[in-house]
Design a protein around this motif. Sequence first.
Motif, PDB file in Angstrom:
ATOM      1  N   ALA A 171      -3.034   9.533  -4.830  1.00 16.46           N
ATOM      2  CA  ALA A 171      -1.856   9.010  -4.130  1.00 16.46           C
ATOM      3  C   ALA A 171      -0.621   9.846  -4.450  1.00 16.46           C
ATOM      4  O   ALA A 171       0.175  10.154  -3.558  1.00 16.46           O
ATOM      5  CB  ALA A 171      -1.631   7.548  -4.497  1.00 16.46           C
ATOM      6  N   ALA A 172      -0.457  10.243  -5.696  1.00 19.80           N
ATOM      7  CA  ALA A 172       0.708  11.051  -6.091  1.00 19.80           C
ATOM      8  C   ALA A 172       0.598  12.474  -5.556  1.00 19.80           C
ATOM      9  O   ALA A 172       1.561  13.024  -5.011  1.00 19.80           O
ATOM     10  CB  ALA A 172       0.847  11.067  -7.613  1.00 19.80           C
ATOM     11  N   TYR A 186      -0.295   1.318  -3.594  1.00 21.17           N
ATOM     12  CA  TYR A 186      -0.898   1.478  -2.273  1.00 21.17           C
ATOM     13  C   TYR A 186      -1.603   0.182  -1.872  1.00 21.17           C
ATOM     14  O   TYR A 186      -1.878  -0.682  -2.712  1.00 21.17           O
ATOM     15  CB  TYR A 186      -1.850   2.684  -2.248  1.00 21.17           C
ATOM     16  CG  TYR A 186      -2.871   2.702  -3.352  1.00 21.17           C
ATOM     17  CD1 TYR A 186      -4.016   1.912  -3.300  1.00 21.17           C
ATOM     18  CD2 TYR A 186      -2.687   3.512  -4.464  1.00 21.17           C
ATOM     19  CE1 TYR A 186      -4.940   1.927  -4.322  1.00 21.17           C
ATOM     20  CE2 TYR A 186      -3.617   3.541  -5.487  1.00 21.17           C
ATOM     21  CZ  TYR A 186      -4.736   2.740  -5.406  1.00 21.17           C
ATOM     22  OH  TYR A 186      -5.660   2.755  -6.425  1.00 21.17           O
ATOM     23  N   ALA A 224       1.088  12.563  -1.653  1.00 14.20           N
ATOM     24  CA  ALA A 224       2.141  11.683  -1.135  1.00 14.20           C
ATOM     25  C   ALA A 224       2.898  12.305   0.030  1.00 14.20           C
ATOM     26  O   ALA A 224       3.375  11.584   0.916  1.00 14.20           O
ATOM     27  CB  ALA A 224       3.107  11.298  -2.255  1.00 14.20           C
TER      28      ALA A 224
END
Length: 164
Positions: free
Chosen positions: A59-60, A98, A63
């Motif tokens: 996710a990071a 998320y 992004a």
Amino acid sequence: MTEPTNPPAAPDWTVSRWFNTDGAPSLESLRGRVVFLHAFQMLCPACVQHAVPQSLKVAAAFASTDLAVVGLHTVFEHHHAMGPEALQVYLHENRIAYPVGVDAYRDDDPTRAPLPLTMQAYAMRGTPTLLLIDRKGRLRQQHFGLLDDLRLGAGIATLLAEPA
């Protein structure tokens, strides 16, 4: 990680409750984006030690792309210990921002079926399971167990590089 030569359409998710989102993300609403879905249980050692931290890194790292990261809490054991209230605390404590859905059972009764519906639809063998779905809604990769970060990143980057 398996990648079919003629990828099938990814089955819809059957979710009884969503966290960290105002709406209910569906494959249809995410069409045009690459989807990384990780199925986990909050009491699964491999999920806690590897898959959930890996999903946070994904996710990071992605992004700034149009990758959609989605969690699926798919409970097939210890139902009383892993209810939605406990999951909400787990998500908060682990800073998971998320969307995370709770895999549903028929009639929301885990005693009536051995496995949750989305887990059945994808023929998951257990948790953690990672799924990569392309922009057209096709299941491109499915992996049960632990997956090396570089292999996962390469799979995601390959799908992100494909045209819509």
